[in-house]
Design an enzyme around this catalytic site. Structure first.
Site, short mmCIF file in Angstrom:
data_model
loop_
_atom_site.label_atom_id
_atom_site.label_comp_id
_atom_site.label_asym_id
_atom_site.label_seq_id
_atom_site.Cartn_x
_atom_site.Cartn_y
_atom_site.Cartn_z
N PHE A 185 -1.70 -3.08 11.06
CA PHE A 185 -2.45 -3.21 9.82
C PHE A 185 -2.02 -4.46 9.06
O PHE A 185 -2.51 -4.73 7.96
CB PHE A 185 -2.31 -1.95 8.96
CG PHE A 185 -2.77 -0.73 9.69
CD1 PHE A 185 -3.85 -0.80 10.56
CD2 PHE A 185 -2.12 0.49 9.54
CE1 PHE A 185 -4.27 0.32 11.27
CE2 PHE A 185 -2.55 1.61 10.24
CZ PHE A 185 -3.62 1.53 11.10
N GLN B 288 1.73 -1.71 6.02
CA GLN B 288 2.01 -0.29 6.26
C GLN B 288 2.39 0.01 7.71
O GLN B 288 3.29 0.81 7.96
CB GLN B 288 0.79 0.53 5.86
CG GLN B 288 1.10 1.99 5.72
CD GLN B 288 0.07 2.69 4.87
OE1 GLN B 288 -0.99 3.08 5.36
NE2 GLN B 288 0.35 2.84 3.60
N TYR C 139 -2.56 -7.33 10.47
CA TYR C 139 -3.38 -8.42 11.01
C TYR C 139 -4.37 -9.02 10.01
O TYR C 139 -4.64 -10.23 10.09
CB TYR C 139 -4.09 -7.99 12.29
CG TYR C 139 -3.13 -7.57 13.40
CD1 TYR C 139 -1.91 -8.22 13.56
CD2 TYR C 139 -3.43 -6.55 14.28
CE1 TYR C 139 -1.03 -7.84 14.56
CE2 TYR C 139 -2.56 -6.17 15.29
CZ TYR C 139 -1.35 -6.81 15.42
OH TYR C 139 -0.48 -6.44 16.41
N PRO C 140 -4.93 -8.24 9.10
CA PRO C 140 -5.81 -8.92 8.13
C PRO C 140 -5.08 -10.02 7.35
O PRO C 140 -5.71 -10.92 6.81
CB PRO C 140 -6.26 -7.78 7.19
CG PRO C 140 -6.16 -6.56 8.04
CD PRO C 140 -4.96 -6.79 8.93
N HIS D 71 -0.94 1.98 15.67
CA HIS D 71 0.25 2.41 14.94
C HIS D 71 1.54 2.11 15.69
O HIS D 71 2.59 2.62 15.32
CB HIS D 71 0.19 3.90 14.61
CG HIS D 71 -0.84 4.27 13.59
ND1 HIS D 71 -2.16 4.40 13.88
CD2 HIS D 71 -0.73 4.52 12.26
CE1 HIS D 71 -2.83 4.73 12.79
NE2 HIS D 71 -1.99 4.81 11.79
N LEU E 180 -6.12 -2.02 -1.46
CA LEU E 180 -5.90 -1.93 -0.02
C LEU E 180 -6.42 -3.18 0.69
O LEU E 180 -7.57 -3.21 1.13
CB LEU E 180 -6.62 -0.68 0.48
CG LEU E 180 -6.04 0.09 1.65
CD1 LEU E 180 -6.78 1.39 1.83
CD2 LEU E 180 -6.00 -0.71 2.90
N ALA E 181 -5.60 -4.21 0.76
CA ALA E 181 -6.05 -5.46 1.36
C ALA E 181 -4.83 -6.30 1.70
O ALA E 181 -4.18 -6.84 0.81
CB ALA E 181 -6.97 -6.21 0.41
N GLU E 182 -4.54 -6.41 2.97
CA GLU E 182 -3.30 -7.05 3.38
C GLU E 182 -3.33 -8.56 3.13
O GLU E 182 -2.31 -9.15 2.77
CB GLU E 182 -3.02 -6.75 4.86
CG GLU E 182 -2.75 -5.28 5.15
CD GLU E 182 -4.00 -4.40 5.15
OE1 GLU E 182 -5.12 -4.95 5.14
OE2 GLU E 182 -3.86 -3.16 5.15
N GLU F 210 0.84 -1.20 0.00
CA GLU F 210 0.00 0.00 0.00
C GLU F 210 0.88 1.25 0.00
O GLU F 210 1.73 1.41 0.87
CB GLU F 210 -0.91 -0.01 1.24
CG GLU F 210 -1.92 -1.16 1.20
CD GLU F 210 -2.44 -1.56 2.57
OE1 GLU F 210 -2.15 -0.86 3.56
OE2 GLU F 210 -3.13 -2.59 2.66
C1 LIG Z 1 -6.28 -2.58 7.68
C2 LIG Z 1 -5.61 -1.28 7.42
N1 LIG Z 1 -4.62 -1.22 6.50
C3 LIG Z 1 -3.95 -0.07 6.29
C4 LIG Z 1 -4.27 1.05 6.99
C5 LIG Z 1 -3.47 2.33 6.79
N2 LIG Z 1 -4.31 3.36 6.19
C6 LIG Z 1 -4.92 4.28 6.93
S1 LIG Z 1 -5.94 5.22 6.05
C7 LIG Z 1 -5.54 4.44 4.61
C8 LIG Z 1 -6.21 4.84 3.35
C9 LIG Z 1 -7.69 4.67 3.45
O1 LIG Z 1 -8.32 5.14 2.31
P1 LIG Z 1 -9.89 5.22 2.21
O2 LIG Z 1 -10.52 3.96 2.70
O3 LIG Z 1 -10.21 5.63 0.84
O4 LIG Z 1 -10.29 6.35 3.26
P2 LIG Z 1 -9.87 7.90 3.28
O5 LIG Z 1 -8.63 7.98 4.10
O6 LIG Z 1 -9.69 8.36 1.89
O7 LIG Z 1 -11.00 8.57 3.99
C10 LIG Z 1 -4.60 3.45 4.86
C11 LIG Z 1 -3.98 2.60 3.84
C12 LIG Z 1 -5.31 0.95 7.93
N3 LIG Z 1 -5.70 2.00 8.66
N4 LIG Z 1 -5.95 -0.22 8.13
#
Ligand SMILES: Cc1ncc(C[n+]2csc(CCOP(=O)(O)OP(=O)(O)O)c2C)c(N)n1
Ligand SMILES: [Mg+2]
Lengths: 328, 362
Positions: A88, A84, A90-91, A131, A60-62, A31
């Site tokens: 995160f 990341q 854990y999935p 985090h 976005l999918a671990e 990611e």
């Molecule tokens: C399971 C998981 N993986 C990675 C992250 C790190 N992360 C935080 S926000 C984000 C992007 C999320 O994008 P979106 O769902 O479009 O929401 P937005 O921030 O645009 O509101 C990521 C990768 C996380 N919070 N949770």
């Protein structure tokens, strides 16, 4: 090559760059690792240099990321993936424990998975919840996984290169609070491999056993202890699995006293494993029970409270003081 | 007779009732909200925008650990809660502070997590707002559970479950949709598609014609709306909530909006997108178009403006005053609330810390 002053983040970046140059089958994905270069910039510039086929962003999918890496490794590539942040990842746990860890064993050695799962981990950066986890014990507890964690800039480079070359899957835990720490290093210098612990400081009185983010704290404690007249050995595990019993036990036997320092919670953890091993193997050399300085057995606290959760020089020195120097 | 596709697929274009120039449009399936609703929406938008601006300013001053702003997405934030009743539930993410606040949660308590004082600052039962979820999409199965339990108990609760475009890629999103559909749980899944997941654009997230198209595979009707048109959002979300409440099962709504600012203050958006991509979205601002429309209707009198501005001034002052003093954080809190009954080990560890702090003070 001359020594240059670089950060751990830069060393990791260089390791990826060099590994990708050396071996066409090395691919990096996860990611935000493409244009952004990762939220910690560890993959900075890789897409620009090697193209979107070698370093790319995924959906976005671990679980998908790690699962796809398994398949790519089965089919001749050497994937390096980034979770990341610690929590995160854990999935992807299902993929890691049920497949990454077991593939060689299930297929009687026919299918190898030369892949690396990079995980920025630990606290000390003022991150809000999810985090700052120390997730190494989950992985260390899972047979089939190799778990390494650098504490120095040189090791960040050396261990990551080794991890990528390794025939088995490696969970590569990066102490994120050390990302920006700079050191003078010569990256061409060869470093000990995976499975080898290193003595970072020699001292006759007691041994501090640490890994990852706890190593600099242990070294600082040893420095203070020396000023107060007590000489401490500091062992940096580097590799949690395989565990270097030899180096650890040799240091403990030499000093007769030991404190394990870890940033993770202590209960059922890597630190408890170290205490168990040292006690089992070095019992007659020990002048005191092995002590631990770990985090409390609580979820990682919010930023305003994290200082109480992290191992500190004072806590280490207190633990060393407690090693029954005199009969009471 | 309608076909499966007609029932489940979204409109060909995102529903838009007031366009970016403030011009109203008729729609065969949705009616313009009432004057009262739009004026209320206007007041809330002004307040929501000020909340975002003030929080961003405070993060620069070090008063918040981090702030994921919903600047430009305020219409989504507010429509999501304006269509709910008191007994309904909201399941927000880290970006949904404005939604949370508009449910009645105290603005300072809304920001406790992002300030770094504690993981969540409000009582979820008080306003029926779940704790903000950071692990993406993980809150969605919970939303289904709350909705399903409500049905089993014979209550007519609806659950509004928020997720971003990026979050729709996670397995939990798909499992939640499927569970909700199988159990006919009254959940409105509301995707704020702001085109980005940190640096990753929508095109790398999904190859579907739209995110609302993801519903059909689960038997969940999908619909999409212009995410910067409060009127359209109120109509679409309102209808979805009504359907869910009437026992028609879960609904999936996608709002097309845009993350005008960086992901958070810690992000540098110039690394992955050009300013000229952002510019057109500034013209689609949710506040401007509604203002234009209301003005043209002659509805935006001084009273409304004064009330709206007063609300904005008040919330900004609340944030400044509430976030200025260094909060008291009690280290003993570390050990509280982990288990119903504190374990021996936690008691020992709490005593250890007490002793350590006492020695430090001595
Ligand atoms: C399971 C998981 N993986 C990675 C992250 C790190 N992360 C935080 S926000 C984000 C992007 C999320 O994008 P979106 O769902 O479009 O929401 P937005 O921030 O645009 O509101 C990521 C990768 C996380 N919070 N949770
Ligand atoms: Mg998004």
């Amino acid at each position: 090559m001359t020594h240059t002053k670089i950060s751990m983040a830069q060393a990791l970046n260089q390791a990826l760059r060099d590994a990708m140059t050396a071996d066409e089958s090395v691919v990096m994905f996860g990611e935000d690792v493409g244009a952004l270069g990762g939220v910690f910039r560890i993959t900075d510039g890789l897409t620009a240099e090697f193209g979107d086929k070698r370093c790319f962003d995924t959906p976005l999918a671990e679980a998908g990321i790690v699962g796809m890496a398994v398949g790519m490794a089965m089919n001749g590539m050497r994937p390096v993936v980034e979770m990341q942040f610690d929590a995160f990842g854990y999935p992807a746990f299902e993929q890691v424990v049920s497949h990454v860890a077991k593939m060689r064993n299930r297929t009687r050695g026919r299918v190898q998975l030369p892949m690396v799962i990079r995980i920025p981990y630990g606290g000390g950066i003022g991150g809000v919840e999810h985090h700052s986890d120390s997730s190494e014990s989950y992985f260390a507890h899972t047979p089939g996984l190799t778990v390494v964690t650098p504490a120095t800039v040189a090791d960040a480079y050396g261990l990551l290169r080794r991890a990528i070359e390794f025939p088995d899957p490696v969970v590569f835990m990066e102490p994120k609070k050390l990302y920006w720490a700079k050191e003078e290093v010569d990256l061409t210098e060869s470093q000990p491999g995976i499975g080898t612990a290193v003595v970072r400081r020699d001292g006759a009185d007691a041994t501090l056993i640490a890994y990852g983010p706890a190593v600099p704290v242990a070294l600082e404690a040893a420095e203070v202890a020396a000023a107060e007249g007590r000489q401490l050995t500091v062992v940096d595990l580097r590799s949690v699995v395989p565990f270097d019993d030899e180096t650890v036990c040799a240091a403990v036997r030499r000093t007769g006293r030991a404190v394990v320092v870890a940033e993770a919670s202590g209960f059922a953890s890597v630190s408890s494993e170290i205490v168990a091993r040292v006690t089992e193997k070095c019992f007659h050399s020990l002048a005191a029970p092995v002590r631990r300085v770990t985090a409390f057995d609580i979820p990682f606290p919010p930023p305003k409270l994290e200082k109480y959760q992290l191992p500190s020089v004072d806590r280490i020195l207190d633990a060393v003081d407690d090693l029954q120097w005199e009969d009471s | 007779m309608t076909t499966v596709e007609e029932q489940l697929l979204p409109s060909a274009e995102p529903v838009c009732l007031i366009d970016q120039n403030g011009v109203p449009h008729d729609h065969p399936s949705y009616r313009l909200p009432t004057k009262e609703a739009l004026l209320d929406g206007y007041t809330q938008l002004i307040r929501g925008r000020r909340f975002n601006d003030q929080a961003s300013a405070l993060v620069r001053q070090g008063r918040l650990a981090v702030y994921p702003s919903s600047f430009g997405q305020e219409a989504c934030q507010l429509a999501a809660t304006m269509v709910l009743r008191d007994g309904d539930w909201l399941f927000p993410t880290y970006r949904d502070s404005v939604s949370i606040m508009s449910r009645g949660v105290d603005p300072i308590e809304t920001l406790t997590l992002l300030r770094g004082d504690w993981h969540s600052g409000y009582d979820p039962y008080e306003h029926k707002v779940a704790p903000q979820a950071t692990p993406l999409a993980t809150q969605l199965p919970h939303a289904v559970g709350v909705a399903h339990a409500a049905r089993l108990k014979g209550e007519d609760t609806v659950v509004m479950a928020l997720v971003g475009d990026g979050g729709t890629s996670e397995g939990d999103f798909h499992e939640a949709l499927n569970f909700a559909a199988v159990f006919q749980a009254p959940v409105v899944f509301f995707i704020q598609n702001n085109e980005y997941a940190i640096s990753v654009p929508l095109s790398r997230q999904s190859a579907a014609p739209s995110l609302a198209h993801k519903g059909i595979g689960y038997g969940v009707p999908g619909e999409r709306a212009d995410g910067n048109d409060l009127a359209g959002l109120l109509a679409v979300l309102g209808q979805a909530v009504d359907k869910a409440r009437a026992g028609e099962g879960p609904q999936l709504i996608e709002a097309h909006t845009y993350r005008v600012q960086a992901h958070t203050n810690a992000d540098d958006a110039s690394r992955y997108r050009q300013d000229d991509e952002v510019a057109p979205w500034l013209d689609r601002d949710p506040i401007e178009r509604l203002t234009t429309y209301l003005e043209q209707q002659g509805w935006l009198d001084d009273d409304v403006r004064v009330t709206a501005e007063a609300g904005a001034v008040e919330v900004a002052a609340q944030l400044r005053d509430g976030l200025m003093p260094e909060p008291e954080v009690d280290p003993a809190d570390l050990f509280a609330h982990l288990y119903a009954a504190e374990t021996q080990q936690l008691q020992q560890q709490a005593a250890f810390l007490r002793d350590e702090l006492a020695r430090e003070e001595a």
